[in-house]
Design a protein around this motif. Sequence first.
Motif, PDB file in Angstrom:
ATOM      1  N   LEU A 195       0.844  -1.190   0.000  1.00 57.96           N
ATOM      2  CA  LEU A 195       0.000   0.000   0.000  1.00 57.96           C
ATOM      3  C   LEU A 195       0.882   1.244   0.000  1.00 57.96           C
ATOM      4  O   LEU A 195       1.965   1.232   0.588  1.00 57.96           O
ATOM      5  CB  LEU A 195      -0.885   0.035   1.257  1.00 57.96           C
ATOM      6  CG  LEU A 195      -1.903  -1.091   1.412  1.00 57.96           C
ATOM      7  CD1 LEU A 195      -2.474  -1.098   2.826  1.00 57.96           C
ATOM      8  CD2 LEU A 195      -3.009  -0.927   0.386  1.00 57.96           C
ATOM      9  N   PRO A 196       0.431   2.325  -0.644  1.00 58.43           N
ATOM     10  CA  PRO A 196       1.198   3.573  -0.593  1.00 58.43           C
ATOM     11  C   PRO A 196       1.353   4.051   0.848  1.00 58.43           C
ATOM     12  O   PRO A 196       0.457   3.844   1.674  1.00 58.43           O
ATOM     13  CB  PRO A 196       0.355   4.558  -1.402  1.00 58.43           C
ATOM     14  CG  PRO A 196      -0.596   3.721  -2.189  1.00 58.43           C
ATOM     15  CD  PRO A 196      -0.794   2.450  -1.425  1.00 58.43           C
ATOM     16  N   ASP A 197       2.468   4.683   1.135  1.00 57.39           N
ATOM     17  CA  ASP A 197       2.745   5.137   2.501  1.00 57.39           C
ATOM     18  C   ASP A 197       2.147   6.522   2.736  1.00 57.39           C
ATOM     19  O   ASP A 197       2.614   7.510   2.177  1.00 57.39           O
ATOM     20  CB  ASP A 197       4.249   5.171   2.741  1.00 57.39           C
ATOM     21  CG  ASP A 197       4.606   5.395   4.193  1.00 57.39           C
ATOM     22  OD1 ASP A 197       3.688   5.611   5.020  1.00 57.39           O
ATOM     23  OD2 ASP A 197       5.807   5.347   4.508  1.00 57.39           O
ATOM     24  N   PRO A 198       1.126   6.610   3.577  1.00 57.36           N
ATOM     25  CA  PRO A 198       0.550   7.930   3.851  1.00 57.36           C
ATOM     26  C   PRO A 198       1.509   8.839   4.610  1.00 57.36           C
ATOM     27  O   PRO A 198       1.353  10.065   4.588  1.00 57.36           O
ATOM     28  CB  PRO A 198      -0.692   7.603   4.690  1.00 57.36           C
ATOM     29  CG  PRO A 198      -0.375   6.303   5.346  1.00 57.36           C
ATOM     30  CD  PRO A 198       0.473   5.555   4.348  1.00 57.36           C
ATOM     31  N   THR A 236      -0.802  20.112   4.812  1.00 56.45           N
ATOM     32  CA  THR A 236      -1.637  20.420   5.964  1.00 56.45           C
ATOM     33  C   THR A 236      -2.072  19.119   6.644  1.00 56.45           C
ATOM     34  O   THR A 236      -1.975  18.038   6.059  1.00 56.45           O
ATOM     35  CB  THR A 236      -2.901  21.190   5.530  1.00 56.45           C
ATOM     36  OG1 THR A 236      -3.698  20.321   4.722  1.00 56.45           O
ATOM     37  CG2 THR A 236      -2.544  22.458   4.753  1.00 56.45           C
ATOM     38  N   ASP A 237      -2.563  19.242   7.866  1.00 60.61           N
ATOM     39  CA  ASP A 237      -3.120  18.074   8.548  1.00 60.61           C
ATOM     40  C   ASP A 237      -4.228  17.454   7.701  1.00 60.61           C
ATOM     41  O   ASP A 237      -4.375  16.229   7.660  1.00 60.61           O
ATOM     42  CB  ASP A 237      -3.666  18.450   9.930  1.00 60.61           C
ATOM     43  CG  ASP A 237      -2.577  18.574  10.985  1.00 60.61           C
ATOM     44  OD1 ASP A 237      -1.399  18.261  10.682  1.00 60.61           O
ATOM     45  OD2 ASP A 237      -2.900  18.975  12.119  1.00 60.61           O
ATOM     46  N   ALA A 238      -5.005  18.287   7.009  1.00 60.92           N
ATOM     47  CA  ALA A 238      -6.094  17.772   6.168  1.00 60.92           C
ATOM     48  C   ALA A 238      -5.533  16.926   5.030  1.00 60.92           C
ATOM     49  O   ALA A 238      -6.097  15.880   4.690  1.00 60.92           O
ATOM     50  CB  ALA A 238      -6.938  18.920   5.626  1.00 60.92           C
ATOM     51  N   ASP A 239      -4.419  17.359   4.430  1.00 57.46           N
ATOM     52  CA  ASP A 239      -3.782  16.584   3.355  1.00 57.46           C
ATOM     53  C   ASP A 239      -3.293  15.231   3.880  1.00 57.46           C
ATOM     54  O   ASP A 239      -3.506  14.191   3.251  1.00 57.46           O
ATOM     55  CB  ASP A 239      -2.583  17.338   2.767  1.00 57.46           C
ATOM     56  CG  ASP A 239      -2.951  18.632   2.063  1.00 57.46           C
ATOM     57  OD1 ASP A 239      -4.093  18.738   1.554  1.00 57.46           O
ATOM     58  OD2 ASP A 239      -2.089  19.537   2.026  1.00 57.46           O
ATOM     59  N   VAL A 240      -2.632  15.268   5.021  1.00 54.19           N
ATOM     60  CA  VAL A 240      -2.099  14.044   5.631  1.00 54.19           C
ATOM     61  C   VAL A 240      -3.251  13.128   6.047  1.00 54.19           C
ATOM     62  O   VAL A 240      -3.226  11.916   5.788  1.00 54.19           O
ATOM     63  CB  VAL A 240      -1.188  14.391   6.836  1.00 54.19           C
ATOM     64  CG1 VAL A 240      -0.779  13.137   7.593  1.00 54.19           C
ATOM     65  CG2 VAL A 240       0.041  15.160   6.355  1.00 54.19           C
ATOM     66  N   ASP A 241      -4.285  13.708   6.654  1.00 52.02           N
ATOM     67  CA  ASP A 241      -5.434  12.916   7.091  1.00 52.02           C
ATOM     68  C   ASP A 241      -6.123  12.251   5.904  1.00 52.02           C
ATOM     69  O   ASP A 241      -6.567  11.097   6.006  1.00 52.02           O
ATOM     70  CB  ASP A 241      -6.427  13.773   7.871  1.00 52.02           C
ATOM     71  CG  ASP A 241      -5.899  14.173   9.254  1.00 52.02           C
ATOM     72  OD1 ASP A 241      -4.865  13.628   9.691  1.00 52.02           O
ATOM     73  OD2 ASP A 241      -6.537  15.029   9.895  1.00 52.02           O
TER      74      ASP A 241
END
Length: 168
Positions: free
Chosen positions: A110-113, A119-124
């Motif tokens: 799986l791709p690594d998040p 931003t936190d929103a992008d990471v989330d």
Amino acid sequence: MPDSFPGVLVLCTGNSARSILGEAMLATLGAGRLRAYSAGSKPKGVPHPGALRLLARRGIDTAAFSSKSWNTFTAPGAPRIDVAITVCDNAAQESCPVFIGAPVKGHWGLPDPADVHGTDADVDAAFEATWQALEVRVHRLLAARFEDMTQAKLAEFLSAIGQMDSAA
């Protein structure tokens, strides 16, 4: 959780993101059926904040999760591991240690998040996408009586799950 339940170890290099999510999901969805763990070949030392935020949003207590070495599961007295699933390509290519219980191995790349910055929103959002892809695989595993499969059949089944389209 009784030791008679299969032990499932989710492996990744850093044991901070995908493997932590896998452990949490297996422990939650497989409760009463398996024992879930996670570890890494080169643990980061702490779970990724994005992983912890996702688990908290899903109502999963994050206190029990830690980033640990896969060597934790090779020592005498370590929990028996029946299934070892790698979720990152790096860990899949590394030589796994000899685990007590000689587990059946599978790879669910799986791709690594944790590679997502912003931003936190992008990471989330990246962690949510990984959770959803992992959820498809875990549901497929738990829909079958994997505990009753021969090692060869289980290895084949794990491989087929690993080939699933994440959007399935």
